[in-house]
Design a protein around this motif. Structure first.
Motif, PDB file in Angstrom:
ATOM      1  N   PHE A  55       0.844  -1.202   0.000  1.00 22.88           N
ATOM      2  CA  PHE A  55       0.000   0.000   0.000  1.00 22.88           C
ATOM      3  C   PHE A  55       0.878   1.251   0.000  1.00 22.88           C
ATOM      4  CE2 PHE A  55      -4.559   0.950   0.408  1.00 22.88           C
ATOM      5  CZ  PHE A  55      -4.466   2.323   0.313  1.00 22.88           C
ATOM      6  N   ILE A  56       1.884   1.275   0.893  1.00 22.88           N
ATOM      7  CA  ILE A  56       2.796   2.427   0.963  1.00 22.88           C
ATOM      8  C   ILE A  56       3.445   2.645  -0.398  1.00 22.88           C
ATOM      9  CG2 ILE A  56       5.044   3.181   1.875  1.00 22.88           C
ATOM     10  CD1 ILE A  56       4.351   2.056   4.563  1.00 22.88           C
ATOM     11  N   SER A  57       3.885   1.550  -0.981  1.00 22.89           N
ATOM     12  CA  SER A  57       4.605   1.608  -2.244  1.00 22.89           C
ATOM     13  C   SER A  57       3.717   2.156  -3.373  1.00 22.89           C
ATOM     14  CB  SER A  57       5.101   0.181  -2.491  1.00 22.89           C
ATOM     15  OG  SER A  57       5.574   0.016  -3.737  1.00 22.89           O
ATOM     16  N   GLN A  58       2.437   1.778  -3.362  1.00 22.04           N
ATOM     17  CA  GLN A  58       1.506   2.281  -4.386  1.00 22.04           C
ATOM     18  C   GLN A  58       1.149   3.752  -4.157  1.00 22.04           C
ATOM     19  OE1 GLN A  58      -1.824  -0.270  -5.305  1.00 22.04           O
ATOM     20  NE2 GLN A  58      -0.510  -2.061  -5.641  1.00 22.04           N
ATOM     21  N   VAL A  59       1.214   4.213  -2.900  1.00 22.56           N
ATOM     22  CA  VAL A  59       1.008   5.649  -2.646  1.00 22.56           C
ATOM     23  C   VAL A  59       2.215   6.414  -3.197  1.00 22.56           C
ATOM     24  CG1 VAL A  59       0.788   7.448  -0.877  1.00 22.56           C
ATOM     25  CG2 VAL A  59      -0.481   5.301  -0.617  1.00 22.56           C
ATOM     26  N   ALA A  60       3.420   5.890  -2.913  1.00 20.86           N
ATOM     27  CA  ALA A  60       4.644   6.578  -3.358  1.00 20.86           C
ATOM     28  C   ALA A  60       4.689   6.704  -4.886  1.00 20.86           C
ATOM     29  CB  ALA A  60       5.874   5.838  -2.838  1.00 20.86           C
ATOM     30  N   ILE A  61       4.213   5.692  -5.602  1.00 19.84           N
ATOM     31  CA  ILE A  61       4.280   5.721  -7.075  1.00 19.84           C
ATOM     32  C   ILE A  61       3.111   6.521  -7.656  1.00 19.84           C
ATOM     33  CG2 ILE A  61       2.990   3.576  -7.613  1.00 19.84           C
ATOM     34  CD1 ILE A  61       6.355   4.390  -9.197  1.00 19.84           C
ATOM     35  N   GLY A  62       2.123   6.841  -6.821  1.00 18.54           N
ATOM     36  CA  GLY A  62       0.999   7.661  -7.287  1.00 18.54           C
ATOM     37  C   GLY A  62      -0.226   6.875  -7.699  1.00 18.54           C
ATOM     38  N   ARG A  63      -0.244   5.572  -7.430  1.00 17.37           N
ATOM     39  CA  ARG A  63      -1.427   4.774  -7.785  1.00 17.37           C
ATOM     40  C   ARG A  63      -2.540   4.915  -6.765  1.00 17.37           C
ATOM     41  NH1 ARG A  63       0.357  -1.257  -9.345  1.00 17.37           N
ATOM     42  NH2 ARG A  63      -1.845  -1.759  -9.160  1.00 17.37           N
ATOM     43  N   ARG A  64      -2.171   5.301  -5.536  1.00 17.87           N
ATOM     44  CA  ARG A  64      -3.182   5.526  -4.481  1.00 17.87           C
ATOM     45  C   ARG A  64      -2.915   6.897  -3.874  1.00 17.87           C
ATOM     46  NH1 ARG A  64      -6.219   1.266  -5.131  1.00 17.87           N
ATOM     47  NH2 ARG A  64      -4.954  -0.396  -5.988  1.00 17.87           N
ATOM     48  N   ASP A  65      -4.003   7.499  -3.416  1.00 20.89           N
ATOM     49  CA  ASP A  65      -3.931   8.866  -2.910  1.00 20.89           C
ATOM     50  C   ASP A  65      -3.193   8.939  -1.572  1.00 20.89           C
ATOM     51  OD1 ASP A  65      -4.530  11.537  -2.459  1.00 20.89           O
ATOM     52  OD2 ASP A  65      -6.369  11.007  -1.373  1.00 20.89           O
ATOM     53  N   LYS A  66      -3.614   8.115  -0.615  1.00 21.24           N
ATOM     54  CA  LYS A  66      -2.977   8.166   0.706  1.00 21.24           C
ATOM     55  C   LYS A  66      -3.150   6.835   1.425  1.00 21.24           C
ATOM     56  CE  LYS A  66      -7.143  10.024   2.625  1.00 21.24           C
ATOM     57  NZ  LYS A  66      -7.903  11.152   3.002  1.00 21.24           N
ATOM     58  N   LEU A  67      -2.263   6.649   2.393  1.00 19.07           N
ATOM     59  CA  LEU A  67      -2.329   5.458   3.251  1.00 19.07           C
ATOM     60  C   LEU A  67      -3.279   5.750   4.398  1.00 19.07           C
ATOM     61  CD1 LEU A  67      -1.024   2.712   4.361  1.00 19.07           C
ATOM     62  CD2 LEU A  67       0.519   4.223   5.630  1.00 19.07           C
ATOM     63  N   LEU A  68      -4.134   4.775   4.723  1.00 18.74           N
ATOM     64  CA  LEU A  68      -4.935   4.890   5.941  1.00 18.74           C
ATOM     65  C   LEU A  68      -4.179   4.148   7.033  1.00 18.74           C
ATOM     66  CD1 LEU A  68      -8.540   4.236   4.541  1.00 18.74           C
ATOM     67  CD2 LEU A  68      -7.373   6.432   4.883  1.00 18.74           C
ATOM     68  N   VAL A  69      -3.801   4.852   8.079  1.00 19.98           N
ATOM     69  CA  VAL A  69      -3.070   4.232   9.188  1.00 19.98           C
ATOM     70  C   VAL A  69      -4.094   3.784  10.225  1.00 19.98           C
ATOM     71  CG1 VAL A  69      -1.362   4.589  11.013  1.00 19.98           C
ATOM     72  CG2 VAL A  69      -1.037   5.665   8.765  1.00 19.98           C
ATOM     73  N   TYR A  70      -4.138   2.459  10.436  1.00 17.97           N
ATOM     74  CA  TYR A  70      -5.186   1.891  11.294  1.00 17.97           C
ATOM     75  C   TYR A  70      -4.848   1.998  12.780  1.00 17.97           C
ATOM     76  CZ  TYR A  70      -6.784  -0.141   6.875  1.00 17.97           C
ATOM     77  OH  TYR A  70      -7.210  -0.337   5.589  1.00 17.97           O
ATOM     78  N   GLY A  71      -5.117   3.161  13.331  1.00 20.95           N
ATOM     79  CA  GLY A  71      -4.993   3.352  14.780  1.00 20.95           C
ATOM     80  C   GLY A  71      -3.669   3.956  15.192  1.00 20.95           C
ATOM     81  N   GLU A 105      -3.278   9.221   6.525  1.00 19.47           N
ATOM     82  CA  GLU A 105      -4.298   9.742   7.436  1.00 19.47           C
ATOM     83  C   GLU A 105      -4.526   8.695   8.523  1.00 19.47           C
ATOM     84  OE1 GLU A 105      -8.068  10.470   5.450  1.00 19.47           O
ATOM     85  OE2 GLU A 105      -9.087  10.538   7.398  1.00 19.47           O
ATOM     86  N   ILE A 106      -4.598   9.171   9.767  1.00 12.86           N
ATOM     87  CA  ILE A 106      -4.864   8.236  10.872  1.00 12.86           C
ATOM     88  C   ILE A 106      -6.369   7.961  10.930  1.00 12.86           C
ATOM     89  CG2 ILE A 106      -4.638   7.827  13.362  1.00 12.86           C
ATOM     90  CD1 ILE A 106      -1.873   8.374  12.248  1.00 12.86           C
ATOM     91  N   VAL A 107      -6.731   6.689  10.936  1.00 13.20           N
ATOM     92  CA  VAL A 107      -8.149   6.312  11.067  1.00 13.20           C
ATOM     93  C   VAL A 107      -8.271   5.301  12.223  1.00 13.20           C
ATOM     94  CG1 VAL A 107      -8.690   6.771   8.638  1.00 13.20           C
ATOM     95  CG2 VAL A 107      -7.937   4.480   9.307  1.00 13.20           C
ATOM     96  N   ALA A 108      -9.472   4.748  12.391  1.00 15.25           N
ATOM     97  CA  ALA A 108      -9.706   3.813  13.508  1.00 15.25           C
ATOM     98  C   ALA A 108      -8.892   2.532  13.327  1.00 15.25           C
ATOM     99  CB  ALA A 108     -11.188   3.467  13.566  1.00 15.25           C
ATOM    100  N   ARG A 109      -8.721   1.805  14.410  1.00 15.48           N
ATOM    101  CA  ARG A 109      -8.041   0.500  14.359  1.00 15.48           C
ATOM    102  C   ARG A 109      -8.761  -0.447  13.398  1.00 15.48           C
ATOM    103  NH1 ARG A 109      -6.607  -1.493  20.500  1.00 15.48           N
ATOM    104  NH2 ARG A 109      -5.402   0.326  21.151  1.00 15.48           N
ATOM    105  N   ARG A 110      -8.029  -1.366  12.807  1.00 15.39           N
ATOM    106  CA  ARG A 110      -8.640  -2.394  11.954  1.00 15.39           C
ATOM    107  C   ARG A 110      -8.994  -3.585  12.850  1.00 15.39           C
ATOM    108  NH1 ARG A 110      -5.111  -4.706   6.984  1.00 15.39           N
ATOM    109  NH2 ARG A 110      -3.732  -5.302   8.704  1.00 15.39           N
ATOM    110  N   PRO A 111     -10.252  -4.036  12.797  1.00 11.38           N
ATOM    111  CA  PRO A 111     -10.620  -5.167  13.657  1.00 11.38           C
ATOM    112  C   PRO A 111      -9.715  -6.372  13.370  1.00 11.38           C
ATOM    113  CG  PRO A 111     -12.566  -4.266  12.581  1.00 11.38           C
ATOM    114  CD  PRO A 111     -11.380  -3.592  11.963  1.00 11.38           C
ATOM    115  N   GLY A 112      -9.330  -7.068  14.426  1.00 10.38           N
ATOM    116  CA  GLY A 112      -8.496  -8.266  14.254  1.00 10.38           C
ATOM    117  C   GLY A 112      -7.007  -7.974  14.290  1.00 10.38           C
ATOM    118  N   ASP A 113      -6.608  -6.700  14.292  1.00 11.58           N
ATOM    119  CA  ASP A 113      -5.175  -6.354  14.358  1.00 11.58           C
ATOM    120  C   ASP A 113      -4.673  -6.416  15.798  1.00 11.58           C
ATOM    121  OD1 ASP A 113      -4.782  -5.912  11.709  1.00 11.58           O
ATOM    122  OD2 ASP A 113      -4.517  -3.748  11.839  1.00 11.58           O
TER     123      ASP A 113
END
Ligand SMILES: CC(=O)N[C@H]1[C@@H](OP(=O)(O)OP(=O)(O)OC[C@H]2O[C@@H](n3ccc(=O)[nH]c3=O)[C@H](O)[C@@H]2O)O[C@H](CO)[C@@H](O)[C@@H]1O
Length: 231
Positions: free
Chosen positions: A93-109, A179-187
């Motif tokens: 996911f990080i790598s696809q944000v860096a290359i411009g394929r995704r807008d931003k990483l959602l940080v789970y918690g 962007e910081i978002v809520a925790r991912r269930p199961g993490d």
């Protein structure tokens, strides 16, 4: 396998068999089975079946390799990770944000009991992991394994999500918006290995650090902005 008289098996297991850690670092003797997701349970059940198989028939020898968090790519930049659809795991996911394929990483918690509140994992370079398999095969050749044996394949060092983001920015020279978002269930909050057993019994040790993991991932992503898809 039995029909072909092949009784040696290397099984790709996962650190998820440990579930929520009761102590850290995780050793192979940590209880297993209290998994936090169905995928972890499939790894746990398969390990149990393989243990039963070894008990029921002593021709079988099984080495179960419990992978921590595999990341990175081959040095050549030709072989890398290209998940289908939206990546579930952090590094692609990080790598696809860096290359411009995704807008931003959602940080789970960011409220875990860790260095900066974000989840900590034991990331391991895929080539170190591959070398662990070669060592497992060597172990069969020396004949010193009986029945079922499990080994952690990790570095013993944990990094937070934000530490991974920073390391990737440094390796790629690109910003990684998040962007910081809520925790991912199961993490779980923190997971990292005690890799001593693999060191002692398989003569294996992870050699590649976080910078190499990020640099190799980036080389592949940069060479293959759209992954393996044909344009
Ligand atoms: C719940 C889940 O899917 N667990 C799987 C996940 O574990 P695991 O959750 O450890 O691995 P991930 O790469 O998905 O996540 C690593 C860390 O990054 C965070 N993160 C991840 C993605 C993201 O978009 N944003 C973000 O903040 C997570 O909260 C976690 O703290 O991958 C492992 C393989 O490597 C599997 O064995 C696990 O079964």
């Amino acid at each position: 396998m039995a029909e072909a008289e092949v009784f040696n098996l290397v099984y790709s297991s996962s650190a998820t068999v440990y579930g929520e850690p009761q102590f850290l670092p995780l050793t192979e003797s940590h209880p297993t089975g209290n998994c936090t997701n169905p995928y972890g349970k499939t790894k746990y059940f398969t390990e149990e079946i393989l243990k039963d198989l070894c008990t029921a028939d002593d021709r079988w020898r099984v080495i179960s390799l419990r992978y921590f968090n595999p990341v990175g790519a081959h040095k050549s930049g030709k072989i890398g990770e290209d998940p289908n659809g939206i990546p579930n795991n952090l590094m692609p996911f990080i790598s696809q944000v860096a290359i411009g394929r995704r807008d931003k990483l959602l940080v789970y918690g960011d409220d875990y009991d860790t260095v900066d509140g974000t989840g900590v994992r034991d990331y391991i370079h895929i080539v170190d992991l591959a070398e662990g398999h070669v060592k497992a095969l060597d172990k069969f050749r020396t004949g010193s394994i009986k029945g079922f044996a499990a080994f952690n394949l990790g570095t013993g060092q944990g990094y937070s999500v934000l530490e991974m983001v920073k390391a990737f920015e440094k390796a790629s020279g690109r910003p990684v918006k998040y962007e910081i978002v809520a925790r991912r269930p199961g993490d779980v909050g923190t997971s990292y290995a005690d890799p001593t057993l693999a060191m002692k019994q398989l003569a294996w040790k992870a050699k590649r650090g976080i910078n190499e993991m990020c640099e190799d991932t980036w080389r592949w992503q940069n060479n293959n902005p759209n992954g393996f898809a044909k344009l």
